[in-house]
Scaffold this active site. Structure first.
Site, PDB file in Angstrom:
ATOM      1  N   GLU A  38      53.373  19.315  49.552  1.00  0.00           N
ATOM      2  CA  GLU A  38      54.471  19.159  50.492  1.00  0.00           C
ATOM      3  C   GLU A  38      54.977  20.571  50.799  1.00  0.00           C
ATOM      4  O   GLU A  38      55.290  21.327  49.871  1.00  0.00           O
ATOM      5  CB  GLU A  38      55.595  18.315  49.879  1.00  0.00           C
ATOM      6  CG  GLU A  38      56.706  18.106  50.880  1.00  0.00           C
ATOM      7  CD  GLU A  38      57.876  17.288  50.358  1.00  0.00           C
ATOM      8  OE1 GLU A  38      57.802  16.768  49.231  1.00  0.00           O
ATOM      9  OE2 GLU A  38      58.870  17.196  51.102  1.00  0.00           O
ATOM     10  N   ARG A 264      50.017  16.710  34.355  1.00  0.00           N
ATOM     11  CA  ARG A 264      50.444  17.923  35.029  1.00  0.00           C
ATOM     12  C   ARG A 264      50.547  19.048  34.013  1.00  0.00           C
ATOM     13  O   ARG A 264      50.652  18.824  32.807  1.00  0.00           O
ATOM     14  CB  ARG A 264      51.768  17.712  35.746  1.00  0.00           C
ATOM     15  CG  ARG A 264      52.948  17.421  34.833  1.00  0.00           C
ATOM     16  CD  ARG A 264      54.164  16.978  35.632  1.00  0.00           C
ATOM     17  NE  ARG A 264      54.708  18.037  36.450  1.00  0.00           N
ATOM     18  CZ  ARG A 264      54.919  17.944  37.764  1.00  0.00           C
ATOM     19  NH1 ARG A 264      54.606  16.849  38.409  1.00  0.00           N
ATOM     20  NH2 ARG A 264      55.449  18.935  38.424  1.00  0.00           N
ATOM     21  N   LYS A 274      59.806  22.327  41.830  1.00  0.00           N
ATOM     22  CA  LYS A 274      60.174  23.036  43.067  1.00  0.00           C
ATOM     23  C   LYS A 274      61.676  23.044  43.268  1.00  0.00           C
ATOM     24  O   LYS A 274      62.211  23.988  43.840  1.00  0.00           O
ATOM     25  CB  LYS A 274      59.483  22.390  44.258  1.00  0.00           C
ATOM     26  CG  LYS A 274      58.099  22.968  44.482  1.00  0.00           C
ATOM     27  CD  LYS A 274      57.602  22.614  45.860  1.00  0.00           C
ATOM     28  CE  LYS A 274      56.451  21.668  45.745  1.00  0.00           C
ATOM     29  NZ  LYS A 274      55.936  21.173  46.998  1.00  0.00           N
TER      30      LYS A 274
HETATM   31  P1  ATP Z   1      58.013  18.536  42.696  1.00  0.00           P
HETATM   32  O1  ATP Z   1      58.090  19.780  41.872  1.00  0.00           O
HETATM   33  O2  ATP Z   1      59.182  18.393  43.598  1.00  0.00           O
HETATM   34  O3  ATP Z   1      57.654  17.311  41.909  1.00  0.00           O
HETATM   35  P2  ATP Z   1      55.317  18.841  43.455  1.00  0.00           P
HETATM   36  O4  ATP Z   1      55.139  20.103  42.704  1.00  0.00           O
HETATM   37  O5  ATP Z   1      54.755  17.580  42.971  1.00  0.00           O
HETATM   38  O6  ATP Z   1      56.853  18.685  43.721  1.00  0.00           O
HETATM   39  P3  ATP Z   1      53.648  18.701  45.785  1.00  0.00           P
HETATM   40  O7  ATP Z   1      53.637  19.648  46.905  1.00  0.00           O
HETATM   41  O8  ATP Z   1      53.760  17.277  46.089  1.00  0.00           O
HETATM   42  O9  ATP Z   1      54.851  19.137  44.920  1.00  0.00           O
HETATM   43  O10 ATP Z   1      52.373  18.945  44.875  1.00  0.00           O
HETATM   44  C1  ATP Z   1      51.083  18.987  45.420  1.00  0.00           C
HETATM   45  C2  ATP Z   1      50.073  18.577  44.402  1.00  0.00           C
HETATM   46  O11 ATP Z   1      50.156  19.419  43.257  1.00  0.00           O
HETATM   47  C3  ATP Z   1      50.314  17.165  43.920  1.00  0.00           C
HETATM   48  O12 ATP Z   1      49.077  16.478  43.963  1.00  0.00           O
HETATM   49  C4  ATP Z   1      50.810  17.307  42.542  1.00  0.00           C
HETATM   50  O13 ATP Z   1      50.392  16.242  41.744  1.00  0.00           O
HETATM   51  C5  ATP Z   1      50.200  18.632  42.085  1.00  0.00           C
HETATM   52  N1  ATP Z   1      51.046  19.279  41.092  1.00  0.00           N
HETATM   53  C6  ATP Z   1      52.350  19.561  41.205  1.00  0.00           C
HETATM   54  N2  ATP Z   1      52.830  20.096  40.074  1.00  0.00           N
HETATM   55  C7  ATP Z   1      51.798  20.156  39.204  1.00  0.00           C
HETATM   56  C8  ATP Z   1      51.653  20.598  37.856  1.00  0.00           C
HETATM   57  N3  ATP Z   1      52.670  21.099  37.169  1.00  0.00           N
HETATM   58  N4  ATP Z   1      50.433  20.501  37.283  1.00  0.00           N
HETATM   59  C9  ATP Z   1      49.397  20.015  37.973  1.00  0.00           C
HETATM   60  N5  ATP Z   1      49.466  19.574  39.229  1.00  0.00           N
HETATM   61  C10 ATP Z   1      50.641  19.632  39.854  1.00  0.00           C
END
Ligand code: ATP
Ligand code: MG
Length: 559
Positions: A38, A264, A274
């Site tokens: 996003e 994650r 974020k």
């Molecule tokens: P927020 O921090 O608000 O939850 P987000 O980090 O999930 O947002 P996105 O832009 O939706 O933000 O993430 C894009 C992709 O990265 C998604 O498929 C998400 O699952 C993956 N992602 C996000 N954070 C992690 C993490 N800490 N480890 C592995 N993958 C991640």
């Protein structure tokens, strides 16, 4: 070694096993993955894990990986983020080729499919407020309550939904919900919201839309439209999978992707949300998204971390199905390992103390040859001027040393790297009693660093010529958070007040000053450093990427 580490070293994990099996069984002939950020912030090291997994799988199985912006919430999304995300994926070494997509490309189709759900009696317009919807959703132990608007006629629903689209109602007045089951054990199936009213300009569709699809409604359908075979996401979406599948069952989608979840990345001393990262920037706790203390890709890059170190880190941590927290020392270990192999060696004096070699002829300068990389002869050598006035590291001198201090002290002899043995005769102090200069002598017979009579010294120190070296500012970074598990809900309290130390009077050798290289160098005995973008021709600025000491190995050794 855990099973996960073994699997990672073999380059295998449960997702790759599934993909291998799907290819062997003929379920899929080509593997298509996607990375779906996003654009509401910069990417962080957690995203790097997801990027490496999705793009890595596409490479290994000769498939393709799409970069798809999940741009369904225009109030939080910006072009700056879209641009930075593309730059960061490229920096990590991955490429989507022609496969750049936006969920907003599908707004029209998603809308038509939503009308289709209404016509099938599977969606309705709900006039309840957001708060009422929340309360009536129930809890894990109690079923939800049907909305009083749930039995609206298809005609009324279509009419209201079209008027929502036309911009007739204000934000929050109504939503479109799927009509599934308010008593479902899985709360995501209790009539989830498909569309909300949002009068906001979108970076790509401008003012065309007054309603925007929810993540749940947009995501799986975007996967289906693009022919994604394996939709890989983090564990918090596991409970959304029944809804993901419900949409694919009900809608006339061209393909049926399958969602898989993995754990994650969480890191000690780090917050990877974020929301928190945005707040750190907005509240001025850091200088920006690319502040070298940030766990963002842009921050790591500015700090001098090589992309290969990030890739190696992600490979080592592997892909598992259970959440865990990785020691940030593991990341540091990978950075050190990569930089030790690749970084050119240089000399810099962080806290200079002047040395006058009393028996070295005034006005004389000689060129000393220094090796650029001890393990790589091809990296060559360079020359450093040696003369009567030098700088050494202030910490390398003690007037009254304790027993095991082998560096410079009155009467003690040490080696200056690549140059000569020197001996300190006297420390000169200013009125405040602070040492401002050392008077030393050198032994001309020790040129190159060895004494013909075979006598030994216990310390080799780095140094720089006083006149030929250049002034520089050096920024030393420590963890942004002081606690191993910072509190995301009150993170400001856990910020490390010592996360940045600025040294304004450092000196660097000309070979450091003259480079524009984006690569980190090793400043001998100090660590790895990279030129910062704040550098000007008058004022050089360097960031410490990481120190030389391997604290991670020490921790592991202890355990
Ligand atoms: P927020 O921090 O608000 O939850 P987000 O980090 O999930 O947002 P996105 O832009 O939706 O933000 O993430 C894009 C992709 O990265 C998604 O498929 C998400 O699952 C993956 N992602 C996000 N954070 C992690 C993490 N800490 N480890 C592995 N993958 C991640
Ligand atoms: Mg997300």
């Amino acid at each position: 070694m855990t099973a996960e580490t073994v699997a990672a070293e073999a380059g295998r994990d449960f997702i790759r096993d599934i993909i291998q099996a799907d290819l062997e069984s003929g379920k899929h002939r080509e593997i298509v993955t996607r990375f779906p950020p996003e654009p509401n912030g910069y990417l962080h090291i957690g995203h790097a894990k997801s990027i490496a997994l999705n793009f890595g799988i596409a490479q290994e199985f000769s498939g393709r990986c799409h970069l798809r912006f999940d741009d369904t919430n225009p109030t939080k999304e910006e072009q700056e983020y879209i641009d930075s995300i593309q730059a960061d994926v490229h920096w990590l070494g991955y490429d989507w080729g022609k496969n750049l997509f936006y969920a907003s490309d599908y707004f029209e189709r998603l809308y038509e499919w939503a009308e289709g759900l209404i016509r099938a009696g599977l969606a309705y317009v709900d006039d309840q407020s957001q708060e009422e919807i929340r309360i009536n959703r129930g809890t894990l132990t109690e079923p939800g309550k049907n909305s009083p608007f749930r039995e609206r006629s298809i005609e009324e629903n279509l009419d209201l939904f079209r008027r929502m689209k036309a911009g007739e109602f204000q934000n929050g007045a109504r939503v479109l919900r799927a009509r599934i089951d308010m008593a479902a054990g899985n709360i995501n199936l209790r009539d989830p919201v498909l569309y909300r009213i949002l009068h906001a300009a979108h970076p790509r569709t401008g003012n065309t839309w007054s309603i925007y699809p929810s993540y749940d409604y947009a995501h799986g359908q975007s996967d289906a439209i693009e022919g994604i075979t394996h939709s890989i996401c983090t564990l918090e979406f596991e409970d959304h999978r029944p809804l993901y599948d419900w949409f694919l069952e009900q809608l006339p989608v061209p393909a049926k992707p399958h969602q898989y979840e993995f754990a994650r990345l969480n890191l000690t001393y780090t917050l990877l949300s974020k929301r928190v990262l945005t707040q750190l920037v907005r509240d001025g706790h850091v200088s920006g998204w690319d502040d070298p203390r940030m766990p963002t890709i842009a921050g790591l890059k500015r700090r001098g971390v090589p992309p290969a170190a990030v890739r190696e880190f992600v490979k080592r941590i592997g892909v598992a199905k259970a959440n865990s927290v990785v020691d940030v020392g593991m990341l540091e270990f990978c950075i050190r390992e990569e930089l030790n192999r690749t970084a050119l060696r240089r000399m810099a004096v962080l806290k200079p103390l002047k040395v006058v070699i009393e028996n070295y002829p005034e006005g004389q300068i000689e060129e000393i040859e220094a090796i650029n990389h001890p393990d790589d002869p091809a990296a060559g050598t360079r020359k450093i001027a040696f003369g009567r006035e030098l700088y050494i590291e202030r910490d390398d001198f003690m007037e009254n040393p304790p027993k095991k201090f082998f560096r410079l002290s009155p009467g003690n002899e040490v080696r200056l790297r690549y140059a000569y043995f020197i001996k300190c005769r006297e420390a000169i102090k200013d009125a405040a009693g602070e040492i401002v200069e050392l008077r030393c002598t050198y032994d001309p017979a020790t040129k190159g660093g060895n004494a013909p009579d075979g006598r030994k010294v216990k310390a080799t120190m780095h140094w720089l010529p006083a006149q030929q070296s250049r002034p520089a500012e050096i920024r030393l970074y420590n963890q942004l958070f002081a606690k191993p598990s910072p509190d995301a809900s009150n993170f400001a309290a856990d910020i490390n007040p010592m996360s940045l130390e600025v040294l304004k009077d450092a000196r660097v050798e000309p070979a450091i000053a003259e480079t524009n290289s984006p690569d980190a160098m090793q400043f001998e005995r100090q660590g790895y450093f990279v030129r910062d973008k704040d550098s000007t021709s008058e004022r050089l600025v360097f960031n410490r990427t990481i120190g030389l000491r391997d604290t991670f190995a020490k921790e592991v050794g202890k355990g």
